[in-house]
Write an enzyme that holds these catalytic residues in place. Structure first.
Site, short mmCIF file in Angstrom:
data_model
loop_
_atom_site.label_atom_id
_atom_site.label_comp_id
_atom_site.label_asym_id
_atom_site.label_seq_id
_atom_site.Cartn_x
_atom_site.Cartn_y
_atom_site.Cartn_z
CB SER A 117 -0.92 0.02 1.22
OG SER A 117 -0.17 0.17 2.41
CB THR A 129 -2.18 5.11 3.42
OG1 THR A 129 -2.97 5.11 2.25
CG2 THR A 129 -1.59 6.48 3.67
CB THR A 133 -0.67 6.31 0.12
OG1 THR A 133 -1.50 5.17 -0.14
CG2 THR A 133 -1.12 7.44 -0.80
NE ARG A 135 -8.23 7.44 -5.36
CZ ARG A 135 -7.73 7.19 -4.15
NH1 ARG A 135 -6.43 7.07 -3.99
NH2 ARG A 135 -8.53 7.06 -3.11
CB VAL A 136 -4.88 12.71 -6.43
CG1 VAL A 136 -4.24 13.18 -5.15
CG2 VAL A 136 -3.89 12.79 -7.59
CG ASP A 159 -6.96 10.38 2.21
OD1 ASP A 159 -6.42 9.57 1.44
OD2 ASP A 159 -7.21 10.11 3.40
CB THR A 189 -4.61 4.83 6.69
OG1 THR A 189 -5.27 4.28 7.84
CG2 THR A 189 -3.21 5.27 7.08
N GLY A 190 -6.97 4.81 4.71
CA GLY A 190 -8.28 4.27 4.33
C GLY A 190 -8.82 4.96 3.09
N GLY A 196 -9.75 7.31 0.67
CA GLY A 196 -9.44 8.73 0.58
C GLY A 196 -10.60 9.60 0.17
#
Ligand code: GLY
Length: 367
Positions: A103, A221, A239, A249-250, A252, A272-273, A275
């Protein structure tokens, strides 16, 4: 649990609109008693303790669960008076270069075209300066490039080709970040996407195991926030983003206020998680603001989990009304109190408060 604590828990749910009718909600103690006993960890792994968030000042380093070695490294450096941001970056570099973490950095899962694209951001408490890169290809340590954006430009975020040229100009060399392990996982994902194309899914044991991993669509992340003995913060989030994302794609992680936020007078938070859920609520900024207004780190993290749950579009809700994804937050305040919270149960964070690096449990909204 004391009567007072039960009352304050009820009050929290009442004020946050979570009281009544939502039986599956649970809240861990904002401040568990000191001396809490560790529960057994997986073989060879440190035990996981309930949160013992305490007030003792720095140094303290908190990270997502994949950062046990990272908080150890950051703590060691802060104890040698290294700047907390440099300590935090050195910590996460261990994970960026680890091929087994799919990740982050080298070995991260690629986008839908099989190319690893990395995002990272840093924030320096004493100067309130920050830097970030997004969709950066071929550079193993995006957190170091993010710090250079902070130090050597008058900008905050560089993306894609521009970020890569900037990294090259500063002497970074490009390398192939796609490990065989990540490529195999990506290939299984591609092969099982559709029965209307000409890719034939492999059907061996490896394929079965990979298919399970593929279903999860990693948003791993690593975040690390560090507070030194002088009361200064540094923070970093890095991340490879959502596995098999649309190129470009970006999430958070490189967005200041979403993937991390640090105010040297108040505290620091990272995430994390998923975004997209964090971006829509700018959660790390909110956590720091809530700490400014008196919430403990754990309460503030839990509060933004509630906001995310409330704002989740119905297409991302399970039949029982819970979001079908997870997001986790990790925070420290100026007093050295720390805490973490996630939407769903079962998330740990890594913490080092000068004693020992260990895992503790995040508070959670949903069992
Ligand atoms: N939180 C990492 C991402 O969504 O990209």
């Amino acid at each position: 649990m004391s009567r007072d604590l039960r009352c304050s828990r009820r009050a929290f749910f009442r004020e946050s609109g979570l009281a009544g009718g939502v039986a599956w909600l649970a809240l861990r103690e904002p401040r568990a008693v000191s001396g809490a006993q560790p529960t057994a960890g997986p073989k060879g792994a440190p035990a996981v303790r309930p949160s013992t968030a305490r007030a003792a000042g720095g140094p303290v380093a908190i990270s997502s669960a994949n950062g046990l070695a990272a908080v150890e490294k950051a703590m060691g450096l802060m104890q040698q008076s290294v700047d907390p941001l440099d300590a935090a970056i050195a910590g996460v570099n261990l994970v960026e270069e680890d091929p087994n973490d799919t990740s982050v950095g080298y070995g991260g899962l690629p986008n839908e075209e099989g190319v690893v694209e990395l995002d990272a951001a840093v924030m320096h408490g004493p100067t309130h300066r920050c830097g970030a890169v997004a969709s950066l290809r071929g550079i193993k340590y995006p957190s170091r490039v993010a710090k250079l954006v902070m130090e050597r430009t008058d900008h905050i975020l560089l993306v894609g080709e521009g970020a890569l040229r900037f990294a090259r100009a500063h002497g970074f060399t490009e390398e192939n970040l796609l490990t065989d392990k990540a490529r195999e996982i990506w290939l299984r994902w591609k092969e099982t996407l559709s029965d209307k194309d000409d890719w034939l899914p492999a059907d061996d044991e490896v394929a079965q195991a990979l298919r399970e991993q593929v279903k999860k669509r990693d948003t791993g992340t690593i975040h690390l926030s560090a507070l030194d003995a002088a009361g200064n913060f540094g923070s970093v989030t890095t991340t490879s983003g959502l596995a098999f994302k649309i190129p470009g794609r970006v999430g958070d992680s490189p967005i200041i206020g979403a993937g991390l936020y640090t105010d040297n007078e108040v505290g620091s938070c990272g995430s994390t998680g998923r975004g997209e859920a964090n971006l829509a609520n700018l959660c790390c900024y909110q956590v720091v603001e809530s700490m400014r207004h008196g919430m403990s780190p754990q309460e503030a993290c839990l509060d933004v989990c509630r906001r995310i749950a409330e704002h989740t579009h119905e297409k991302r809700l399970l039949k029982d009304g819970k979001p079908d994804f997870n997001v986790s937050f990790y925070a420290i305040n100026k007093a050295g109190q720390y805490g973490g919270a996630a939407l769903h149960k079962g998330v740990n964070f890594a913490i080092h408060d000068g004693t020992v690096a260990r895992h503790e449990q995040c508070a959670f909204l949903f069992e």
